[in-house]
Design an enzyme around this catalytic site. Structure first.
Site, short mmCIF file in Angstrom:
data_model
loop_
_atom_site.label_atom_id
_atom_site.label_comp_id
_atom_site.label_asym_id
_atom_site.label_seq_id
_atom_site.Cartn_x
_atom_site.Cartn_y
_atom_site.Cartn_z
N LYS A 123 2.50 59.01 15.56
CA LYS A 123 3.59 58.09 16.18
C LYS A 123 3.29 57.95 17.45
CE LYS A 123 7.50 56.11 15.25
NZ LYS A 123 7.55 55.13 14.27
N ASP A 136 6.18 70.05 9.12
CA ASP A 136 7.31 70.57 8.47
C ASP A 136 8.00 69.75 7.57
OD1 ASP A 136 9.26 72.71 7.94
OD2 ASP A 136 10.01 72.48 10.00
N ASP A 154 6.67 57.55 9.96
CA ASP A 154 7.53 56.83 8.92
C ASP A 154 6.79 56.29 7.85
OD1 ASP A 154 6.37 55.36 11.09
OD2 ASP A 154 8.21 54.08 11.40
N TYR A 174 7.75 72.12 18.38
CA TYR A 174 8.61 73.40 18.54
C TYR A 174 8.21 74.36 19.54
CZ TYR A 174 9.89 72.16 13.70
OH TYR A 174 10.37 71.83 12.69
N ASP A 206 8.29 69.12 3.08
CA ASP A 206 9.61 69.37 2.33
C ASP A 206 9.69 68.25 1.41
OD1 ASP A 206 10.15 71.58 3.37
OD2 ASP A 206 12.22 71.10 4.10
#
Length: 376
Positions: free
Chosen positions: A202, A259, A235, A152, A263
């Site tokens: 990752k 983030d 993942d 971000y 969720d």
């Protein structure tokens, strides 16, 4: 700062000796923000009445509506206005009439301007909250999301706008200092819990940014031999959160990964209406910011049916933070009492429509306040 877990019994919190009031900046914001923040403030009022602690609140009208009227979501220099407060309680930002980078920009400016590099998001399944994970014995995860850099970071731009060869670049910025301090915080939190840190990576596909991430997290882990480190690709992490959420204790993740995964975590704990967050710098001189995760929810704004639990839970995180900052004696015990009141209401009702009930925002807030008054 810890995410206080609700206990079976909560000892009454003794009235405190008079202290200087906690200075609290309140930004109700957009959509359902004002509705849920009203209930969080009622919880703080109940604490005042029961304990003698005082919260001096100043409400600011900064919002998308403010932008439409003035051309600014918040006035120039608003960070200077906020510096003198002990904490910030934020409802939500976002309005279909205003581009997201403008409305949500206020949140990002506070996070970066005050260097609130920790985004703390507890994901806990409480009895009474519906969850798609009927098989999971427990869901109790503390997500520690890096909050000021990573994906971000505002590094990039667009070239040749509107042309067939238009180009857009957005560069993730990872620094050794930024990774190190968020990892240290995560390991410190794990020492108060089950002593497991899961680092989300990752590195197989993004070897430069997440290669550095993995390297620094491993270096930090050597200073915490009593805490076990595991590294899981993002993942695979999404898969295991659904299949084996009980496996995870403290999860440390980059800005974007944290983030998204929280969720998913909110869905596991019963929905976004329950999700709380804290934006803090444990050693910084500026106020932390506390906000529910659900956003402004413009589709239900003004109907009085938004779930206030996320905002109330965020206020509980704030109480714990104020104890750590030396501003609120017994703040951790007050936070525990609020969490227990939330757990009791989730178990016994009433519930807002997102949890299958018919109660209003105010009715759920009143139920939490009643139960909290009994506990205090």
């Amino acid at each position: 700062m810890q995410s206080t877990a609700p206990k079976q019994t909560v000892q009454p919190v003794q009235p405190a000796q008079p202290v200087h009031p906690v200075r609290l900046a309140v930004i109700p914001g957009d959509g359902v923000g004002p509705e849920v923040i009203e209930q969080a403030l009622r919880v703080l009022q109940a604490i005042e009445e029961a304990t003698g602690h005082r919260f001096h609140t100043v409400t600011f009208p900064w919002s998308s509506e403010h932008y439409l009227q003035t051309g600014h979501v918040a006035p120039p220099g608003f960070l200077d206005t906020l510096r003198g407060f002990d904490a910030i309680l934020l409802g939500a930002m976002g309005d279909p009439r205003v581009p997201d980078p403008i409305s949500v920009g206020l949140v990002l400016q506070i996070r970066k301007g005050f260097d609130l590099y920790v985004n703390l998001r507890p994901v806990r399944r409480l009895s009474g909250a519906p969850s798609p994970l009927a098989h999971a014995p427990t869901v109790d995860i503390l997500f520690v999301r890096e909050n000021t850099e990573g994906e971000y970071s505002d590094a990039g731009g667009r070239l040749n706008a509107g042309h067939p060869d238009e180009l857009a670049l957005h560069t993730a910025v990872f620094t050794r200092r930024g990774i190190e301090r968020i990892a240290v915080f995560a390991f410190e939190q794990a020492r108060h819990r089950r002593r497991i840190v899961t680092s989300v990576s990752k590195g197989n596909a993004l070897p430069h940014t997440f290669g550095l991430w993995d390297e620094v997290v491993r270096d930090v882990a050597r200073h915490f031999p009593d805490v076990r480190l595991e590294t899981v690709l993002v993942d695979a992490m999404a898969y295991h959160l659904v299949r084996q959420p009980e496996r995870f204790d403290v999860v440390v993740a980059s800005n974007l990964f944290g983030d998204i995964l929280t969720d998913l975590g909110a869905a596991l704990q019963g929905g976004l209406g329950l999700a709380a967050s804290a934006n803090i710098n444990p050693a910084g001189p500026y106020p932390g910011m506390f906000e529910p995760v659900h956003g402004s929810a413009p589709d239900i704004a003004g109907r009085g049916i938004a779930n206030p639990i996320g905002a109330i839970w965020s206020a509980a995180l704030m109480l714990d933070y104020l104890k750590d900052r030396g501003r609120l004696p017994n703040g951790d015990r007050l936070a525990g009492a609020v969490l227990q009141a939330i757990a009791d209401v989730l178990r016994e009702g009433p519930h807002t429509p997102d949890l299958g009930g018919t109660a209003t925002t105010r009715e759920v807030g009143e139920a939490v306040v009643r139960q909290l008054a009994r506990l205090l």
